[in-house]
Design a protein around this motif. Structure first.
Motif, mmCIF file in Angstrom:
data_model
loop_
_atom_site.group_PDB
_atom_site.id
_atom_site.type_symbol
_atom_site.label_atom_id
_atom_site.label_comp_id
_atom_site.label_asym_id
_atom_site.label_seq_id
_atom_site.Cartn_x
_atom_site.Cartn_y
_atom_site.Cartn_z
ATOM 1 N N ASP A 53 -12.837 -8.311 8.206
ATOM 2 C CA ASP A 53 -11.620 -8.768 8.840
ATOM 3 C C ASP A 53 -10.788 -9.071 7.726
ATOM 4 O O ASP A 53 -9.420 -9.799 7.856
ATOM 5 C CB ASP A 53 -11.207 -10.202 10.242
ATOM 6 C CG ASP A 53 -12.493 -10.681 9.402
ATOM 7 O OD1 ASP A 53 -13.554 -11.051 8.036
ATOM 8 O OD2 ASP A 53 -12.820 -12.467 9.742
ATOM 9 N N VAL A 54 -10.440 -9.670 6.425
ATOM 10 C CA VAL A 54 -10.124 -10.023 5.418
ATOM 11 C C VAL A 54 -8.931 -8.419 4.601
ATOM 12 O O VAL A 54 -8.196 -9.332 4.290
ATOM 13 C CB VAL A 54 -10.841 -10.356 4.340
ATOM 14 C CG1 VAL A 54 -9.875 -10.742 2.819
ATOM 15 C CG2 VAL A 54 -11.604 -11.907 4.689
ATOM 16 N N ASP A 55 -9.890 -7.650 4.438
ATOM 17 C CA ASP A 55 -9.500 -6.460 3.455
ATOM 18 C C ASP A 55 -8.216 -5.956 4.470
ATOM 19 O O ASP A 55 -8.677 -5.216 5.525
ATOM 20 C CB ASP A 55 -11.232 -5.853 3.280
ATOM 21 C CG ASP A 55 -10.937 -4.357 1.773
ATOM 22 O OD1 ASP A 55 -9.606 -4.535 1.744
ATOM 23 O OD2 ASP A 55 -11.671 -4.248 1.421
ATOM 24 N N LEU A 56 -7.069 -5.886 4.248
ATOM 25 C CA LEU A 56 -6.370 -4.608 3.853
ATOM 26 C C LEU A 56 -6.367 -3.653 4.383
ATOM 27 O O LEU A 56 -5.701 -2.536 4.927
ATOM 28 C CB LEU A 56 -5.083 -5.427 3.473
ATOM 29 C CG LEU A 56 -4.533 -6.881 3.232
ATOM 30 C CD1 LEU A 56 -3.203 -6.797 2.726
ATOM 31 C CD2 LEU A 56 -3.855 -6.683 5.285
ATOM 32 N N THR A 57 -7.158 -2.270 3.564
ATOM 33 C CA THR A 57 -7.331 -1.336 3.302
ATOM 34 C C THR A 57 -8.023 -0.329 4.100
ATOM 35 O O THR A 57 -8.526 0.305 4.504
ATOM 36 C CB THR A 57 -8.451 -1.107 2.269
ATOM 37 O OG1 THR A 57 -9.933 -1.595 1.622
ATOM 38 C CG2 THR A 57 -7.301 -1.606 1.004
ATOM 39 N N PHE A 58 -9.090 -2.011 4.990
ATOM 40 C CA PHE A 58 -9.442 -1.425 6.427
ATOM 41 C C PHE A 58 -9.327 -2.031 7.429
ATOM 42 O O PHE A 58 -8.561 -3.110 7.975
ATOM 43 C CB PHE A 58 -11.027 -2.276 6.129
ATOM 44 C CG PHE A 58 -12.383 -2.261 7.507
ATOM 45 C CD1 PHE A 58 -13.248 -0.723 7.187
ATOM 46 C CD2 PHE A 58 -12.179 -2.803 8.334
ATOM 47 C CE1 PHE A 58 -13.839 -1.005 8.170
ATOM 48 C CE2 PHE A 58 -13.264 -2.584 9.598
ATOM 49 C CZ PHE A 58 -13.698 -1.311 9.232
ATOM 50 N N SER A 59 -9.239 -0.802 8.326
ATOM 51 C CA SER A 59 -8.667 -0.843 9.911
ATOM 52 C C SER A 59 -9.073 -1.182 10.572
ATOM 53 O O SER A 59 -10.347 -0.992 11.233
ATOM 54 C CB SER A 59 -7.501 0.418 9.754
ATOM 55 O OG SER A 59 -7.295 0.229 11.644
ATOM 56 N N GLN A 60 -9.429 -2.982 11.312
ATOM 57 C CA GLN A 60 -10.209 -3.554 12.576
ATOM 58 C C GLN A 60 -9.454 -1.912 13.558
ATOM 59 O O GLN A 60 -10.774 -1.934 14.069
ATOM 60 C CB GLN A 60 -9.786 -4.624 12.684
ATOM 61 C CG GLN A 60 -10.287 -5.569 11.681
ATOM 62 C CD GLN A 60 -11.481 -5.637 11.819
ATOM 63 O OE1 GLN A 60 -11.813 -5.237 12.289
ATOM 64 N NE2 GLN A 60 -12.494 -7.399 11.869
ATOM 65 N N SER A 61 -8.394 -2.003 13.776
ATOM 66 C CA SER A 61 -7.558 -0.844 15.563
ATOM 67 C C SER A 61 -8.849 0.759 15.254
ATOM 68 O O SER A 61 -8.998 0.971 16.314
ATOM 69 C CB SER A 61 -6.639 -0.937 15.560
ATOM 70 O OG SER A 61 -6.079 -0.449 14.525
ATOM 71 N N ASP A 62 -9.502 0.753 14.437
ATOM 72 C CA ASP A 62 -9.389 2.503 14.119
ATOM 73 C C ASP A 62 -11.230 2.292 13.820
ATOM 74 O O ASP A 62 -11.471 3.292 13.413
ATOM 75 C CB ASP A 62 -8.948 2.732 12.815
ATOM 76 C CG ASP A 62 -7.479 3.319 12.999
ATOM 77 O OD1 ASP A 62 -6.973 3.051 14.600
ATOM 78 O OD2 ASP A 62 -6.656 3.544 12.056
ATOM 79 N N LYS A 63 -12.139 0.792 13.878
ATOM 80 C CA LYS A 63 -13.770 1.515 13.474
ATOM 81 C C LYS A 63 -14.219 2.328 14.085
ATOM 82 O O LYS A 63 -15.416 2.843 13.197
ATOM 83 C CB LYS A 63 -13.788 -0.530 13.609
ATOM 84 C CG LYS A 63 -13.876 -0.719 14.479
ATOM 85 C CD LYS A 63 -14.070 -2.532 14.046
ATOM 86 C CE LYS A 63 -14.232 -3.180 15.463
ATOM 87 N NZ LYS A 63 -15.193 -4.620 15.066
ATOM 88 N N TYR A 64 -13.910 1.955 15.280
ATOM 89 C CA TYR A 64 -14.334 2.929 16.341
ATOM 90 C C TYR A 64 -14.116 4.803 16.373
ATOM 91 O O TYR A 64 -14.379 5.283 17.455
ATOM 92 C CB TYR A 64 -15.357 2.735 17.399
ATOM 93 C CG TYR A 64 -15.214 0.480 17.662
ATOM 94 C CD1 TYR A 64 -16.089 0.874 16.653
ATOM 95 C CD2 TYR A 64 -15.383 -0.257 18.047
ATOM 96 C CE1 TYR A 64 -16.861 -1.021 16.655
ATOM 97 C CE2 TYR A 64 -15.792 -1.195 18.536
ATOM 98 C CZ TYR A 64 -16.111 -2.022 17.771
ATOM 99 O OH TYR A 64 -17.029 -2.981 17.590
ATOM 100 N N GLU A 65 -13.026 4.771 15.841
ATOM 101 C CA GLU A 65 -13.127 6.021 15.847
ATOM 102 C C GLU A 65 -13.647 6.985 15.016
ATOM 103 O O GLU A 65 -14.301 6.817 14.317
ATOM 104 C CB GLU A 65 -11.288 5.624 15.034
ATOM 105 C CG GLU A 65 -10.071 5.738 16.170
ATOM 106 C CD GLU A 65 -9.567 5.761 17.668
ATOM 107 O OE1 GLU A 65 -10.002 7.123 17.518
ATOM 108 O OE2 GLU A 65 -9.676 4.941 18.165
ATOM 109 N N PHE A 66 -13.916 7.935 15.532
ATOM 110 C CA PHE A 66 -14.787 9.419 14.918
ATOM 111 C C PHE A 66 -13.950 9.963 13.763
ATOM 112 O O PHE A 66 -12.058 9.850 13.875
ATOM 113 C CB PHE A 66 -15.359 10.127 16.011
ATOM 114 C CG PHE A 66 -15.496 9.855 17.095
ATOM 115 C CD1 PHE A 66 -17.363 9.376 17.136
ATOM 116 C CD2 PHE A 66 -14.899 9.865 18.259
ATOM 117 C CE1 PHE A 66 -17.737 9.178 17.526
ATOM 118 C CE2 PHE A 66 -16.241 9.561 19.657
ATOM 119 C CZ PHE A 66 -17.474 8.987 19.174
ATOM 120 N N ILE A 67 -14.860 10.422 12.859
ATOM 121 C CA ILE A 67 -14.367 10.501 11.766
ATOM 122 C C ILE A 67 -15.429 11.546 10.534
ATOM 123 O O ILE A 67 -16.554 11.392 11.510
ATOM 124 C CB ILE A 67 -13.595 9.820 10.573
ATOM 125 C CG1 ILE A 67 -13.226 10.354 9.504
ATOM 126 C CG2 ILE A 67 -15.067 9.016 9.995
ATOM 127 C CD1 ILE A 67 -12.679 9.644 8.239
#
Length: 658
Positions: A383-397
């Motif tokens: 929740d601190v790192d701007l390079t990590f998207s919290q809103s996408d964390k459960y999205e498949f890749i």
């Protein structure tokens, strides 16, 4: 390597009385025969060691306290299968306490029997014949330290305790036979005094009888004792225990914080680190040949990250390595090990013993919240790192394939061209080394096993193993491979590599020092340097580089490392990651009076029975947890309260408190 084996049990005949006493009738059988010579006395020394808590146990380890581990689905309502975990489920009680050290109930060793054994040993060791004086002094010092350590464990769990400096006789005054609990500061002072008495006569470094006490162990544990004494739970805890008074009307807990305790803790941790470093203790770095052919290839393709991965992966299971200060082993041919419960069961027919489930249980996994606790590759919280998207964390890749140049840095860490979720990408190496995840790898059987965690795939339900395979699976969909040696195999316990479980290691001391320095001096380079020792091995940026980078850190958190309160949070987070699953998080949260906040949250996990990634990655509550405020201190058993009217029960538990 030699290990302590309990060959002989000291026999004592005691009348019915409180278990913290050793009441010896005048006509009792003498114990002198059990200290007739050095060989027999060694068995008595082994007996004293036998009371050390079974931290290696899949059922009774205190590593199960807290919020990191998750057991099998069929045991979700069984509080007694793993008593320490049962405590977190709200099962603690004062009739038959779970993991009750006071009387040895619910999977715990009996600490007052342990202390009684220490006192007998210390009384009788002077009479042992034909024993070199240096051995007599060393053994005496070891037992004196263990006596202090057992008192410390009681204090850590119960607060004020009965101090048993010597065993008493039935004809002594009532106040000796039925004593009162001592004030918390008196308990800590007693423990510290005993350790200080023991240190001069201990060997600097034990090199053969590994697991026995030496100066390194004593100094390191003294630092832990001093840190606990200085922490808010025991240092001025008026909030919780301001009205917890003894019969003399005085508080059991010191009502006011004493800053000197932090300074004393700093002296202790500095002494421990200096002595350990001067006596061959250093942070572990992997310097061997990888344990499987695939990893040999990946070391050539991705040397820096693979070196980091192996260094953080093997810091625990690499036997008696240079970082371990004190460890606890178990019976080589026993079947009660955390490793056995968390090891992965293979479905591969090319393994000659693939159908066997013996020695590999495949059911002790991780709570979902541990996934979010580990850092990003930048060494920052999600929740601190701007390079990590919290809103996408459960999205498949789908991960890149091996032809992608960018994937080279993840060779041997993530599988190529498999479907997983964003939460599992671009994390620090401890995340991949310690956990078993969809799209990662598991190192066991001298193989590299590509885990998908789906039924029938590596890490998932093992239908090939019949009923056991359908029950014994990682309920949360997340495994823990931190305690699994890469060479361990199934079919027999003799094929599992047995290693000591850490009671304390050097990384813990460095993190202690960072915490204490922050409390004494506030933020600065001296604090950051201690943190960076751990972070550099983990392959993440230094704390000041990570937290001051505006391209990484959101505005609300920028330069948090320069604020004392925020730096404390960073240090505790680092401890939760580096020492994950090793039993420290529960006590860290408790000593900062956060246990109620942290441990009333339910455990979470994926759908471990999901047959595809779309059905697997469904997050749900697995088990409710309950840790009310009065659980912070263990209850004294009601049977003890009935025997000794001079005892006062801990607050919140039924007893004789007025």
């Amino acid at each position: 390597m030699k290990k302590l084996i309990c060959i002989f049990t000291i026999i004592t005949s005691l009348p019915a009385c409180s278990d913290y006493l050793d009441v010896v009738p005048d006509n009792t059988v003498t114990l002198d025969d059990y200290f007739a010579n050095r060989e027999i006395a060694y068995n008595a020394l082994s007996k004293v060691y036998s009371y050390l808590p079974p931290i290696h146990s899949a059922y009774n380890s205190t590593f199960l306290l807290g919020d990191e581990w998750m057991a099998r689905e069929t045991d979700k309502n069984d509080m007694w299968r793993q008593p320490p975990m049962g405590i977190m489920m709200g099962g603690q009680n004062n009739n038959n306490p779970m993991y009750g050290l006071w009387t040895g109930s619910g999977g715990a060793p009996h600490m007052y029997k342990a202390i009684r054994s220490c006192n007998i040993f210390l009384e009788k060791i002077p009479q042992v014949a034909n024993m070199p004086d240096k051995d007599r002094k060393d053994w005496t010092a070891q037992v004196k330290f263990l006596k202090a350590y057992y008192h410390f464990l009681l204090t850590e769990y119960y607060g004020p305790i009965v101090i048993v400096d010597r065993n008493v006789n039935v004809d002594e005054p009532d106040e000796q036979i039925l004593p009162r609990r001592q004030k918390v500061d008196d308990c800590f002072n007693y423990v510290i005094r005993l350790i200080d008495e023991a240190i001069p006569d201990l060997r600097d470094r034990v090199s053969e009888e590994l697991g026995m006490i030496d100066k390194r162990v004593a100094l390191a544990i003294k630092a832990r004792v001093m840190l606990l004494r200085a922490s808010p739970f025991f240092n001025g805890n008026r909030e919780y225990y301001g009205d917890f008074l003894d019969y003399d009307g005085q508080p059991f807990f010191p009502p006011e914080e004493n800053p000197q305790k932090w300074k004393d803790a700093l002296d202790a941790v500095n002494a421990a680190i200096t002595f350990c470093e001067d006596n061959y203790v250093e942070l572990y770095h992997f310097n061997k040949i990888p344990y499987n052919k695939e990893d040999e290839m990946f070391f050539k393709q991705n040397p820096e990250n693979m070196q980091t991965l192996y260094s953080v992966k093997m810091v625990v299971p690499d036997l008696w390595n240079q970082e371990l200060i004190w460890g606890r082993t178990g019976d080589r041919y026993g079947d009660d090990f955390l490793q056995y419960a968390s090891a992965l069961r293979t479905n591969r027919e090319d393994d000659a013993d693939w159908q066997s489930t013996w020695g590999v249980w495949n059911w002790l996994g991780a709570n979902y919240n541990v996934l979010e606790r580990y850092y990003t590759k930048n060494g920052l919280p999600l929740d601190v790192d701007l390079t990590f998207s919290q809103s996408d964390k459960y999205e498949f890749i789908t991960t890149s394939d091996t032809s992608d140049v960018a994937f080279k840095a993840w060779a041997g860490i993530l599988q190529p061209d498999v479907q997983t979720i964003h939460l599992y990408l671009d994390r620090e190496m401890r995340f991949y080394a310690n956990l078993g995840i969809t799209g990662g790898y598991w190192r066991q059987y001298q193989r590299l096993m590509p885990t998908m965690m789906l039924p029938g795939a590596d890490g998932g339900i093992s239908y090939a193993h019949g009923g056991a395979g359908e029950i014994d699976y990682f309920w949360s969909g997340v495994g823990v491979q931190k305690f699994v040696h890469p060479e361990s195999k199934n079919a027999h316990t003799a094929r599992m590599v047995v290693f000591p479980y850490p009671i304390i290691r050097l990384a813990d001391l460095y993190l202690m020092k960072a915490e204490i320095l922050n409390e004494v001096e506030g933020p600065g380079q001296t604090v950051w340097d201690e943190l960076n020792k751990i972070r550099r091995r983990a392959g993440i940026p230094d704390v000041e580089a990570a937290w001051s980078n505006p391209a990484w850190v959101s505005a609300n958190y920028i330069d948090s490392h320069k604020n004392k309160d925020k730096l404390r949070e960073i240090i505790l987070r680092e401890r939760s990651i580096e020492l994950a699953f090793e039993g420290t998080r529960f006590f860290d949260m408790r000593r900062y009076k956060r246990a109620v906040l942290e441990f009333n949250q339910p455990t979470m996990g994926w759908n471990g029975r999901g047959s595809s990634t779309s059905s697997f990655f469904n997050l749900s509550i697995k088990q409710k947890r309950s840790f009310p405020m009065h659980f912070n201190l263990w209850p004294i058993p009601i049977s003890e309260m009935n025997i000794n009217s001079n005892l006062k029960q801990n607050p919140g538990w039924p007893g004789n408190n007025d």
